[in-house]
Scaffold this motif. Structure first.
Motif, PDB file in Angstrom:
ATOM      1  N   UNK A 115       0.694  -1.053  -0.349  1.00  0.00           N
ATOM      2  CA  UNK A 115      -0.045  -0.396  -0.119  1.00  0.00           C
ATOM      3  C   UNK A 115       1.014   1.252   0.187  1.00  0.00           C
ATOM      4  N   UNK A 116       0.203   2.932  -0.033  1.00  0.00           N
ATOM      5  CA  UNK A 116       1.184   3.900   0.023  1.00  0.00           C
ATOM      6  C   UNK A 116       0.067   4.671   1.633  1.00  0.00           C
ATOM      7  N   UNK A 117       1.619   5.206   1.668  1.00  0.00           N
ATOM      8  CA  UNK A 117       0.150   6.604   2.851  1.00  0.00           C
ATOM      9  C   UNK A 117       0.680   7.169   1.538  1.00  0.00           C
ATOM     10  N   UNK A 118      -0.733   8.350   2.927  1.00  0.00           N
ATOM     11  CA  UNK A 118      -0.306   9.642   1.759  1.00  0.00           C
ATOM     12  C   UNK A 118       1.057  10.328   1.390  1.00  0.00           C
ATOM     13  N   UNK A 119       1.736  10.297   1.897  1.00  0.00           N
ATOM     14  CA  UNK A 119       3.504  11.324   1.382  1.00  0.00           C
ATOM     15  C   UNK A 119       3.928   9.589   0.118  1.00  0.00           C
ATOM     16  N   UNK A 120       3.491   9.207   0.121  1.00  0.00           N
ATOM     17  CA  UNK A 120       3.648   8.230  -0.926  1.00  0.00           C
ATOM     18  C   UNK A 120       4.410   7.206  -0.648  1.00  0.00           C
ATOM     19  N   UNK A 121       4.971   7.068   0.788  1.00  0.00           N
ATOM     20  CA  UNK A 121       5.607   5.593   1.525  1.00  0.00           C
ATOM     21  C   UNK A 121       4.961   4.516   1.098  1.00  0.00           C
ATOM     22  N   UNK A 122       5.414   3.386   0.564  1.00  0.00           N
ATOM     23  CA  UNK A 122       5.774   2.181   0.778  1.00  0.00           C
ATOM     24  C   UNK A 122       5.509   1.332   2.261  1.00  0.00           C
ATOM     25  N   UNK A 123       4.094   0.703   2.514  1.00  0.00           N
ATOM     26  CA  UNK A 123       3.875   0.140   3.271  1.00  0.00           C
ATOM     27  C   UNK A 123       3.769  -1.389   2.508  1.00  0.00           C
ATOM     28  N   UNK A 124       3.812  -2.543   3.724  1.00  0.00           N
ATOM     29  CA  UNK A 124       3.912  -3.336   3.769  1.00  0.00           C
ATOM     30  C   UNK A 124       3.461  -4.422   4.888  1.00  0.00           C
ATOM     31  N   UNK A 125       2.714  -5.308   4.573  1.00  0.00           N
ATOM     32  CA  UNK A 125       1.896  -6.369   5.493  1.00  0.00           C
ATOM     33  C   UNK A 125       1.733  -8.156   4.672  1.00  0.00           C
ATOM     34  N   UNK A 126       2.858  -8.231   6.041  1.00  0.00           N
ATOM     35  CA  UNK A 126       2.722  -9.182   5.171  1.00  0.00           C
ATOM     36  C   UNK A 126       2.678 -10.809   6.676  1.00  0.00           C
ATOM     37  N   UNK A 127       2.563 -12.206   5.971  1.00  0.00           N
ATOM     38  CA  UNK A 127       2.820 -13.144   6.650  1.00  0.00           C
ATOM     39  C   UNK A 127       4.323 -14.060   6.391  1.00  0.00           C
ATOM     40  N   UNK A 128       4.718 -14.681   7.561  1.00  0.00           N
ATOM     41  CA  UNK A 128       5.259 -15.950   6.534  1.00  0.00           C
ATOM     42  C   UNK A 128       4.512 -16.612   6.126  1.00  0.00           C
ATOM     43  N   UNK A 129       5.233 -17.175   5.072  1.00  0.00           N
ATOM     44  CA  UNK A 129       4.407 -18.611   4.526  1.00  0.00           C
ATOM     45  C   UNK A 129       4.433 -19.922   5.265  1.00  0.00           C
ATOM     46  N   UNK A 130       3.737 -20.912   5.520  1.00  0.00           N
ATOM     47  CA  UNK A 130       3.972 -22.371   6.147  1.00  0.00           C
ATOM     48  C   UNK A 130       4.198 -22.740   4.740  1.00  0.00           C
ATOM     49  N   UNK A 131       5.903 -23.074   5.448  1.00  0.00           N
ATOM     50  CA  UNK A 131       6.265 -24.710   4.444  1.00  0.00           C
ATOM     51  C   UNK A 131       5.238 -26.094   4.468  1.00  0.00           C
ATOM     52  N   UNK A 132       5.117 -26.235   2.926  1.00  0.00           N
ATOM     53  CA  UNK A 132       3.780 -27.163   2.982  1.00  0.00           C
ATOM     54  C   UNK A 132       4.745 -29.337   3.777  1.00  0.00           C
ATOM     55  N   UNK A 133       3.503 -29.500   4.776  1.00  0.00           N
ATOM     56  CA  UNK A 133       5.009 -30.791   5.065  1.00  0.00           C
ATOM     57  C   UNK A 133       4.043 -31.697   4.017  1.00  0.00           C
TER      58      UNK A 133
END
Length: 133
Positions: A115-133
Motif C-alpha cells: 500500500x501507499x500512505x498519503x505521502x507516498x511511502x511504501x507499506x507492506x503487510x506480510x505473514x510468513x508462508x507456512x512450509x508444506x509438509x
C-alpha cells in the motif's frame, strides 16, 4: 545497535497522522494532529514516528534542498499481520491505496500486500508462508 524508530519525514503531516491512526489503527504513543511529530505503537520494541519534513529540514539546515523523493522507493515500512488477505481488505475498505494485492512471495518466504500512505511511502503487510509438509 538496535532499531528503535522508523521515522518518516512527511510533507502532509496531518494526513499522515490520520492515516496511521485511523486507517492503520495504530495506537498513538505521543503527539497529535497539531504537534508536527508523533510516535505510534507498532506492537514491537521499534516505534513508528512521523516528523513533518520541514521541521527536520529546518533542524538540519537543509530547508533549501529539494525535498522530493526520487522515483524509486527509499523506505518501506513492514507490518506483520495474522491474515494478509483479511488485513488487506480492511485497509482497502478504509481507503488505503493498494499497490499490489495479497500474493505469495515464495522466494521471500512471505505472503504480502503493498500500500501507499498519503505521502507516498511504501507499506507492506506480510505473514510468513507456512512450509508444506
Amino acid at each position: 545497535m538496535r532499531c528503535s524508530y522508523i521515522r518518516l519525514l512527511v510533507n502532509d503531516y496531518v494526513a499522515s497522522f490520520r492515516f496511521y491512526r485511523d486507517v492503520m489503527k495504530l495506537p498513538v504513543l505521543w503527539g497529535s494532529e497539531i504537534t508536527r511529530y508523533a510516535e505510534f505503537d507498532v506492537y514491537s520494541p521499534t516505534r513508528l514516528a512521523l516528523n513533518e519534513r520541514e521541521v527536520m529540514a529546518e533542524a538540519l539546515g537543509t530547508i533549501e534542498k529539494d525535498a522530493a523523493l526520487p522515483g524509486q522507493d527509499r523506505v518501506s515500512v513492514i507490518f506483520e499481520v495474522d491474515d494478509v488477505d483479511h488485513s488487506a481488505a480492511e485497509l482497502v475498505a478504509a481507503g488505503a491505496p493498494q499497490v499490489s494485492p495479497p500474493k505469495d512471495w515464495s522466494a521471500w518466504g512471505i505472503r504480502a500486500a503493498h500500500f501507499r500512505d498519503p505521502d507516498g511511502y511504501l507499506l507492506e503487510i506480510n505473514r510468513p508462508l507456512v512450509p508444506e509438509t
